[in-house]
Design a protein around this motif. Structure first.
Motif, mmCIF file in Angstrom:
data_model
loop_
_atom_site.group_PDB
_atom_site.id
_atom_site.type_symbol
_atom_site.label_atom_id
_atom_site.label_comp_id
_atom_site.label_asym_id
_atom_site.label_seq_id
_atom_site.Cartn_x
_atom_site.Cartn_y
_atom_site.Cartn_z
ATOM 1 N N ASN A 571 0.661 -1.325 -0.021
ATOM 2 C CA ASN A 571 0.109 0.091 0.015
ATOM 3 C C ASN A 571 0.870 1.138 -0.018
ATOM 4 O OD1 ASN A 571 -2.237 -1.734 0.178
ATOM 5 N ND2 ASN A 571 -2.797 -1.039 2.057
ATOM 6 N N ILE A 572 0.545 2.127 -1.029
ATOM 7 C CA ILE A 572 1.415 3.414 -0.931
ATOM 8 C C ILE A 572 0.740 4.309 -0.943
ATOM 9 C CG2 ILE A 572 3.078 4.570 -2.594
ATOM 10 C CD1 ILE A 572 4.519 2.043 -1.654
ATOM 11 N N GLY A 573 0.803 5.549 -0.133
ATOM 12 C CA GLY A 573 0.092 6.658 -0.145
ATOM 13 C C GLY A 573 0.939 7.494 0.829
ATOM 14 N N GLY A 574 -0.023 8.852 1.169
ATOM 15 C CA GLY A 574 0.733 9.789 2.037
ATOM 16 C C GLY A 574 0.744 9.422 3.457
ATOM 17 N N GLY A 575 -0.050 8.472 3.916
ATOM 18 C CA GLY A 575 -0.087 8.070 5.098
ATOM 19 C C GLY A 575 -0.973 8.995 6.264
ATOM 20 N N VAL A 576 -1.090 8.558 7.522
ATOM 21 C CA VAL A 576 -1.781 9.128 8.456
ATOM 22 C C VAL A 576 -1.397 10.829 8.519
ATOM 23 C CG1 VAL A 576 -2.664 7.324 9.773
ATOM 24 C CG2 VAL A 576 -0.354 8.509 10.318
ATOM 25 N N GLU A 577 -0.169 11.147 8.205
ATOM 26 C CA GLU A 577 0.370 12.595 8.369
ATOM 27 C C GLU A 577 -0.111 13.412 7.031
ATOM 28 O OE1 GLU A 577 4.439 12.546 9.391
ATOM 29 O OE2 GLU A 577 4.288 11.590 11.029
ATOM 30 N N ASN A 578 -0.724 12.948 6.207
ATOM 31 C CA ASN A 578 -1.123 13.654 4.865
ATOM 32 C C ASN A 578 -2.599 13.370 4.580
ATOM 33 O OD1 ASN A 578 1.570 14.975 3.965
ATOM 34 N ND2 ASN A 578 2.239 12.871 4.164
ATOM 35 N N THR A 579 -3.384 13.399 5.525
ATOM 36 C CA THR A 579 -4.858 13.119 5.187
ATOM 37 C C THR A 579 -5.651 14.565 5.167
ATOM 38 O OG1 THR A 579 -5.419 12.956 7.591
ATOM 39 C CG2 THR A 579 -4.381 11.125 6.566
ATOM 40 N N THR A 580 -6.744 14.435 4.651
ATOM 41 C CA THR A 580 -7.496 15.367 4.475
ATOM 42 C C THR A 580 -9.036 15.023 4.170
ATOM 43 O OG1 THR A 580 -8.179 17.644 3.285
ATOM 44 C CG2 THR A 580 -7.035 15.801 1.911
ATOM 45 N N SER A 581 -9.881 15.613 4.719
ATOM 46 C CA SER A 581 -11.455 15.511 4.234
ATOM 47 C C SER A 581 -11.727 16.288 2.952
ATOM 48 C CB SER A 581 -12.479 15.589 5.276
ATOM 49 O OG SER A 581 -12.462 17.275 5.859
ATOM 50 N N LEU A 582 -12.730 15.957 2.154
ATOM 51 C CA LEU A 582 -12.955 17.165 1.397
ATOM 52 C C LEU A 582 -13.250 18.353 1.817
ATOM 53 C CD1 LEU A 582 -15.324 14.772 -1.031
ATOM 54 C CD2 LEU A 582 -12.748 14.902 -0.810
ATOM 55 N N ARG A 583 -14.023 18.390 2.870
ATOM 56 C CA ARG A 583 -14.513 19.898 3.310
ATOM 57 C C ARG A 583 -13.015 20.525 3.873
ATOM 58 N NH1 ARG A 583 -19.647 19.594 7.404
ATOM 59 N NH2 ARG A 583 -21.103 18.411 5.913
#
Length: 656
Positions: A571-583
């Motif tokens: 699994n490759i992504g920004g992880g928990v330190e790079n999260t955002t909701s749409l709002r």
């Protein structure tokens, strides 16, 4: 003496009574590509049908408002034919002239030229068994010819037919000869337009005819997904020594159950596909006319790699991720071979950008992964393979599931088979999707302000790992999931060196996202252009985001460590330190753009994940990789780049 300038370009499109919207779409398309000439059929048979006269009373003035119309008069009413068929000669040839007399008297102000019949040597257009020596045809055409300045039609590239018309005295009434040809699609023997036209011109000169020579019907079917060859055929035609060229056609034929038994090639001659999407030739014409098409001639021409290095093969290499990876590899003097069908609008500009920046290090093969033979030949050259080519939209998979399967699943299998056949198979890195985990309904959530978050503290702290149950949702999820599993299984069963990345949301420069794919860039683009943004659901759904430069580092590490990573999924992504909701993202975009975007609400979409955040710890443990670009910094970079691109639209490039 013939004018040596480029032929005047026209489009051929057959239109049937009642196709009002198709006519309007055709007019819009002709405007878009800057074409003023249109050849279309006027059916004598339809004229005698119910509402036939009313149809042409609307059609001719409507077309003439926009373009110069070349009407081709053909098809005998069944009631007037020797046999009850539209391809039958009429019992009384004079009735054809009478029809033209009526039509020209009523509508002649809307056109300057007319064409007398279409393909008289084709059994589907003229029943030669009822007129074996074309005596009826010559009487019919000769009798009709004096009603207007005429364009006579010949069969496909047959000088002998023109000679017959000259000997029968028909050519004395004819100001131009129309010839047809479909090299690469229907012509099994072809020595070029110059030679074919020269033979016709010699016959005309021998009979002292000053008639012009027009190519009234030519085109190239993309039934084998080879849009590059459509461009080659177009350029060959537009460079022919003719006064006009009418290209067939504007639109592919809609595939229906009735069309399944027809010649498949007939369905794919259009500049647009049957779903309305634009082919590469259409996009180039819309960008800059014939000059833009000629400028594209370098597309698909491979150049020799420097220092004998084998290139890295990148399928979908002209898209967003592909062009960023190619740029990084070329910066290290590594040649790349970009394998792309250029079906997505704008990707040809990515290719041009890479060629301008890196020159001969960039090779391009304009082809489709469904073309197993071409794909195999490219795989044989490759030092490594990055497989990005895909159909990327869930919405498209819902409306065209077979197409989605062919691209995503069958394309991946074609690649695997090509690699499996090699003695020393190159490493494969495949980009899958988090959609293989489905809607994650087994992850219990709660609302925390403007976002959802998992109730489970482990998932909340780390995200979703590779142990999450697979749950293919939507045809897109199924096709990508099938490819995902095929890659892993070929690594296990056949020992291929292969790695699968299940990716979260990727963003960055050279991405022009849409609502269906590349949503983060799509939000920024709409904000810049002051267009509304549609939010599906309540806007509290959460994603982690990864800057494309960080993804490129991960891809290169996967290739470097292929011996220890092969057969595994990450699994490759920004992880928990790079999260955002749409709002939250909309609020950030509002800060960057100094005005909050206009928002429209819509219902939840099927299978939409309310929460997906990547746990990339497995890949971090294996390679030491982790994201370096934080979300706010990355989005600021994307926003700046997109604003600059909007100020210089000729440099815009599109997502893949």
């Amino acid at each position: 003496m013939r004018n040596t300038a480029r032929p005047k370009l026209g489009i051929l499109q057959w239109l049937r009574p009642g196709e009002v919207e198709r006519v309007e779409q055709l007019i819009r398309d002709l405007r878009a590509i800057g074409v003023q000439e249109l050849r279309t059929g006027i059916s004598w048979a339809d004229w005698h049908s119910k509402d036939g006269e009313n149809w042409y009373a609307w059609l001719l003035p409507r077309l003439a408002q926009e373009v110069n119309v070349l009407p081709c008069f053909h098809y005998t009413p069944a009631s007037l034919g020797i046999a009850p068929s539209e391809c039958s000669p009429p019992r009384n040839p004079k009735q054809y002239a009478d029809f033209l007399d009526v039509f020209i008297t009523r509508f002649g102000e809307h056109f300057e030229w007319i064409e007398l019949w279409n393909k008289p040597r084709s059994p589907a257009e003229w029943n030669v068994t009822l007129d074996p020596d074309w005596l009826i045809f010559c009487e019919m055409v000769g009798g009709a010819a004096h009603w207007a300045r005429q364009l006579g039609a010949s069969g496909p590239m047959d000088a002998q037919w023109v000679r017959l018309m000259c000997e029968r005295g028909v050519m004395q009434y004819i100001d131009a000869v129309g010839i047809h040809g479909f090299p690469g699609t229907f012509e099994f023997w072809w020595d070029g337009w110059n030679a074919k036209i020269a033979r016709v011109r010699n016959v005309l000169l021998q009979h002292r005819s000053k008639a012009e020579i027009w190519i009234t019907e030519t085109g190239y079917s993309t039934w084998r997904h080879d849009e590059r060859e459509q461009i080659v055929a177009f350029l060959n035609a537009i460079r022919a020594p003719a006064e006009r060229v009418y290209w067939y056609s504007a639109h592919d034929i809609e595939l229906t159950q009735n069309a399944l038994c027809a010649d498949k090639r007939e369905n794919y001659f259009g500049l647009r596909r049957s779903d309305g999407s634009e082919k590469l030739l259409f996009r180039l014409l819309a960008q800059g006319g014939v000059e833009a098409v000629e400028h594209s001639a370098w597309l698909g021409k491979s150049s020799n790699a420097r220092d004998g290095k084998r290139p890295v093969l990148i399928t979908g290499g002209c898209g967003f991720i592909g062009c960023n990876l190619a740029d990084a590899l070329c910066a290290k003097e590594q040649p790349v071979l970009l394998y792309d069908n250029l079906s997505r609008p704008g990707v040809e500009q990515n290719a041009e950008w890479l060629r301008e920046k890196h020159g001969e290090l960039v090779q391009i093969e304009v082809a489709d992964t469904r073309d197993s033979q071409t794909l195999s030949s490219c795989v044989q050259q490759a030092a490594a393979v990055f497989h990005f080519a895909a159909q990327v939209a869930v919405t498209t998979s819902l409306t065209h599931p077979l197409y989605d399967f062919e691209i995503n699943a069958r394309g991946a299998l074609n690649l695997l088979e090509a690699v499996r056949g090699l003695r020393n198979p190159p490493p494969i890195v495949f980009t899958s999707t988090n959609k293989v985990y489905g809607s994650l309904e087994d992850v219990d959530l709660r609302v925390a302000g403007n976002r959802y978050e998992p109730i489970d503290p482990g998932i909340r702290a780390c995200g979703i790992n590779e142990g999450q149950r697979l749950d293919f949702y939507s045809p897109y999820g199924c096709s990508k999931g099938a490819a995902d599993q095929y890659i892993l299984d070929y690594a296990r069963i056949f020992g291929l060196p292969a790695v699968v990345f299940r990716m979260s949301c990727i963003y960055g420069p050279h991405q022009f996202g849409t609502e269906d794919q590349g949503w983060l860039a799509h939000f920024v683009i709409n904000a810049i252009e002051r267009q509304p943004i549609t939010i599906y659901g309540d806007g509290k759904q959460v994603r982690d985001v990864l800057y494309v430069g960080d993804l490129i580092r991960a891809l290169l590490l996967a290739r470097k460590n292929i011996r220890t990573l092969s057969g595994q999924v990450f699994n490759i992504g920004g992880g928990v330190e790079n999260t955002t909701s749409l709002r939250e993202l909309l609020a950030l975009i509002g800060e960057l753009h100094e005005s909050r975007p206009e928002i429209k609400g819509a219902n939840w979409r099927p299978g939409d994940q309310r929460y997906y955040v990547t746990d990339f710890s497995k890949f971090h443990t294996a390679t030491g990789w982790s994201p370096r670009v934080q979300m706010r910094d990355g989005i600021e970079r994307l926003h700046t780049w997109l604003r600059q691109s909007r100020l210089a639209p000729e440099r815009m490039v599109a997502t893949g």
